[in-house]
Write an enzyme that holds these catalytic residues in place. Structure first.
Site, PDB file in Angstrom:
ATOM      1  CE1 TYR A  88      30.538 -79.445  10.562  1.00  0.00           C
ATOM      2  CE2 TYR A  88      28.697 -80.536   9.722  1.00  0.00           C
ATOM      3  CZ  TYR A  88      29.498 -79.403  10.023  1.00  0.00           C
ATOM      4  OH  TYR A  88      28.832 -78.065   9.959  1.00  0.00           O
ATOM      5  CE  LYS A 115      29.462 -78.371  13.597  1.00  0.00           C
ATOM      6  NZ  LYS A 115      29.803 -76.903  14.096  1.00  0.00           N
ATOM      7  CB  SER A 121      25.176 -79.126  11.685  1.00  0.00           C
ATOM      8  OG  SER A 121      24.827 -79.664  10.426  1.00  0.00           O
ATOM      9  N   GLY A 159      35.691 -68.320  15.396  1.00  0.00           N
ATOM     10  CA  GLY A 159      35.326 -68.362  14.055  1.00  0.00           C
ATOM     11  C   GLY A 159      34.539 -67.291  13.414  1.00  0.00           C
ATOM     12  CB  ALA A 160      34.448 -63.707  14.745  1.00  0.00           C
ATOM     13  CB  SER A 161      37.927 -64.499  10.343  1.00  0.00           C
ATOM     14  OG  SER A 161      37.608 -65.975   9.894  1.00  0.00           O
ATOM     15  CG  ASN A 203      30.384 -69.877  14.215  1.00  0.00           C
ATOM     16  OD1 ASN A 203      29.539 -69.996  13.699  1.00  0.00           O
ATOM     17  ND2 ASN A 203      31.506 -69.127  13.471  1.00  0.00           N
ATOM     18  CB  ILE A 244      24.102 -71.574   6.111  1.00  0.00           C
ATOM     19  CG1 ILE A 244      23.266 -72.323   7.301  1.00  0.00           C
ATOM     20  CG2 ILE A 244      24.043 -70.060   6.355  1.00  0.00           C
ATOM     21  CD1 ILE A 244      21.799 -71.882   7.415  1.00  0.00           C
TER      22      ILE A 244
HETATM   23  P1  NAI Z   1      33.190 -70.810   7.436  1.00  0.00           P
HETATM   24  O1  NAI Z   1      34.185 -71.941   6.930  1.00  0.00           O
HETATM   25  O2  NAI Z   1      32.811 -69.761   6.518  1.00  0.00           O
HETATM   26  O3  NAI Z   1      33.446 -70.035   8.946  1.00  0.00           O
HETATM   27  C1  NAI Z   1      34.147 -70.945   9.871  1.00  0.00           C
HETATM   28  C2  NAI Z   1      35.024 -70.077  10.677  1.00  0.00           C
HETATM   29  O4  NAI Z   1      35.694 -70.976  11.649  1.00  0.00           O
HETATM   30  C3  NAI Z   1      35.922 -69.336   9.978  1.00  0.00           C
HETATM   31  O5  NAI Z   1      36.150 -68.111  10.398  1.00  0.00           O
HETATM   32  C4  NAI Z   1      37.410 -70.302  10.515  1.00  0.00           C
HETATM   33  O6  NAI Z   1      38.510 -69.344  10.393  1.00  0.00           O
HETATM   34  C5  NAI Z   1      37.010 -70.520  11.686  1.00  0.00           C
HETATM   35  N1  NAI Z   1      37.946 -71.703  12.434  1.00  0.00           N
HETATM   36  C6  NAI Z   1      38.080 -72.886  11.797  1.00  0.00           C
HETATM   37  N2  NAI Z   1      38.894 -73.619  12.573  1.00  0.00           N
HETATM   38  C7  NAI Z   1      39.183 -72.778  13.730  1.00  0.00           C
HETATM   39  C8  NAI Z   1      39.921 -72.997  14.628  1.00  0.00           C
HETATM   40  N3  NAI Z   1      40.601 -73.873  14.960  1.00  0.00           N
HETATM   41  N4  NAI Z   1      40.146 -71.705  15.703  1.00  0.00           N
HETATM   42  C9  NAI Z   1      39.398 -70.792  15.374  1.00  0.00           C
HETATM   43  N5  NAI Z   1      38.614 -70.534  14.278  1.00  0.00           N
HETATM   44  C10 NAI Z   1      38.297 -71.653  13.330  1.00  0.00           C
HETATM   45  O7  NAI Z   1      31.694 -71.631   7.841  1.00  0.00           O
HETATM   46  P2  NAI Z   1      30.319 -71.303   8.376  1.00  0.00           P
HETATM   47  O8  NAI Z   1      29.309 -71.736   7.327  1.00  0.00           O
HETATM   48  O9  NAI Z   1      30.125 -69.907   8.768  1.00  0.00           O
HETATM   49  O10 NAI Z   1      30.258 -72.092   9.713  1.00  0.00           O
HETATM   50  C11 NAI Z   1      29.977 -71.783  11.122  1.00  0.00           C
HETATM   51  C12 NAI Z   1      29.678 -72.588  11.682  1.00  0.00           C
HETATM   52  O11 NAI Z   1      28.364 -73.264  11.457  1.00  0.00           O
HETATM   53  C13 NAI Z   1      30.440 -73.978  11.679  1.00  0.00           C
HETATM   54  O12 NAI Z   1      30.550 -74.510  13.067  1.00  0.00           O
HETATM   55  C14 NAI Z   1      29.821 -74.648  10.916  1.00  0.00           C
HETATM   56  O13 NAI Z   1      29.989 -76.206  11.266  1.00  0.00           O
HETATM   57  C15 NAI Z   1      28.300 -74.422  11.224  1.00  0.00           C
HETATM   58  N6  NAI Z   1      27.472 -74.941  10.095  1.00  0.00           N
HETATM   59  C16 NAI Z   1      27.339 -74.333   8.796  1.00  0.00           C
HETATM   60  C17 NAI Z   1      26.145 -74.669   7.785  1.00  0.00           C
HETATM   61  C18 NAI Z   1      26.425 -74.055   6.624  1.00  0.00           C
HETATM   62  O14 NAI Z   1      25.697 -74.733   5.748  1.00  0.00           O
HETATM   63  N7  NAI Z   1      27.097 -73.315   6.259  1.00  0.00           N
HETATM   64  C19 NAI Z   1      25.247 -75.913   8.395  1.00  0.00           C
HETATM   65  C20 NAI Z   1      25.151 -76.175   9.704  1.00  0.00           C
HETATM   66  C21 NAI Z   1      26.369 -75.863  10.626  1.00  0.00           C
END
Ligand code: NAI
Length: 248
Positions: A155, A159, A142, A13-15, A90, A188
């Site tokens: 979710y 988690k 989370s 999920g690095a993008s 991630n 976040i």
């Molecule tokens: P985001 O939506 O900006 O990024 C998520 C990333 O995961 C994206 O790069 C997406 O392309 C990738 N992804 C999704 N499904 C995928 C798959 N099947 N295979 C490969 N890549 C995949 O979200 P964010 O906020 O950066 O979240 C990152 C992590 O942090 C997630 O696991 C999220 O649940 C967790 N998180 C985020 C919070 C927030 O407030 N933003 C709070 C708590 C946890």
């Protein structure tokens, strides 16, 4: 911060968001970083950014919900870098809705990506780390895994499952020098939260003692620490990065 010179990391999920910031931070600390996600275009931009900052990375188009894609992705990382020291699980999605009416496809998609995906990636990573008798696995869970949250049964279950997976793996592979920990972000500012209605955002902010939303950099710093040699005596731990929103 901490030196990760000569280490090889993979971040799923690095993008964008936390995964992107973590990849940049790991590379800045000296690691070679395999950046994995489904969107090859965004990954190419990130690889360019890391190179511009003097780091080394490699884009891996990978869907963590697909076992064959995960296997191929990890094989390409080994072919490129020859070892693997750090896995950051991630990748995550949300498909919110009340449990009573939740569609089975929304339940399955979230469990498959957020929990099964971490298991599939950990399995691939462990094969290499066990041989190396060293490694770091860091799962991004989370705050809601600890508190619960209405409208997110899928979710929250995924988690919370990830915390269970963290602890089970931590015990299974500790004797081989591999640590398994989780980072639990709170609220976040990333793509995942930007579309939330203002009243929901205000409600969340009022529950954060430090008085602000977290940033992707706050999360990346915690992950870099857990990836470092200095964190070698920490395993099975859940590190909250939540501004005091929950103190479990
Ligand atoms: P985001 O939506 O900006 O990024 C998520 C990333 O995961 C994206 O790069 C997406 O392309 C990738 N992804 C999704 N499904 C995928 C798959 N099947 N295979 C490969 N890549 C995949 O979200 P964010 O906020 O950066 O979240 C990152 C992590 O942090 C997630 O696991 C999220 O649940 C967790 N998180 C985020 C919070 C927030 O407030 N933003 C709070 C708590 C946890």
């Amino acid at each position: 911060m901490f030196s990760l010179k000569d280490k090889v990391a993979i971040v799923t999920g690095a993008s964008q968001g936390i995964g992107r910031a973590t990849s940049l931070a790991l590379a800045a600390a000296g690691a070679k970083v395999a950046v994995a996600a489904r969107n090859a275009e965004k990954l190419a931009l990130l690889v360019g950014e890391i190179a511009a900052a003097g780091g080394e990375s490699f884009a891996v188009a990978m869907d963590v919900a697909d076992a064959a894609s995960v296997k191929a992705g990890f094989q390409s990382v080994l072919a490129k870098f020859g070892r693997l020291d750090i896995l950051v699980n991630n990748a995550g999605i949300t498909r919110d809705g009340l449990a009573l009416r939740m569609k089975m496809e929304d339940w399955d998609a979230v469990l498959r990506t957020n929990l099964t995906g971490a298991h599939l990636c950990s399995q691939q990573a462990m094969g290499t780390m066990l041989k190396q008798r060293a490694g770091r696995i860091i799962n991004v869970t989370s705050v809601v895994a600890e508190t619960g949250n209405a409208g997110q049964a899928n979710y929250v279950a995924a988690k919370a499952g990830l915390i269970g997976l963290t602890r089970a793996l931590a015990i299974e592979i500790a004797s081989r020098g591999i640590t398994v920990n989780a980072v639990a972000p709170g609220f976040i500012a990333t793509g995942m939260t930007e579309g939330l209605p203002q009243n929901v955002k205000d409600g969340m902010l009022s529950r954060i003692p430090l008085g602000r939303m977290g940033t992707d950099l706050d999360c990346a710093a915690a992950i870099v620490f857990l990836a470092s040699d200095e964190a070698g005596y920490i395993t099975g731990h859940v590190l909250d990065v939540n501004g005091g929103m929950y103190m479990g």
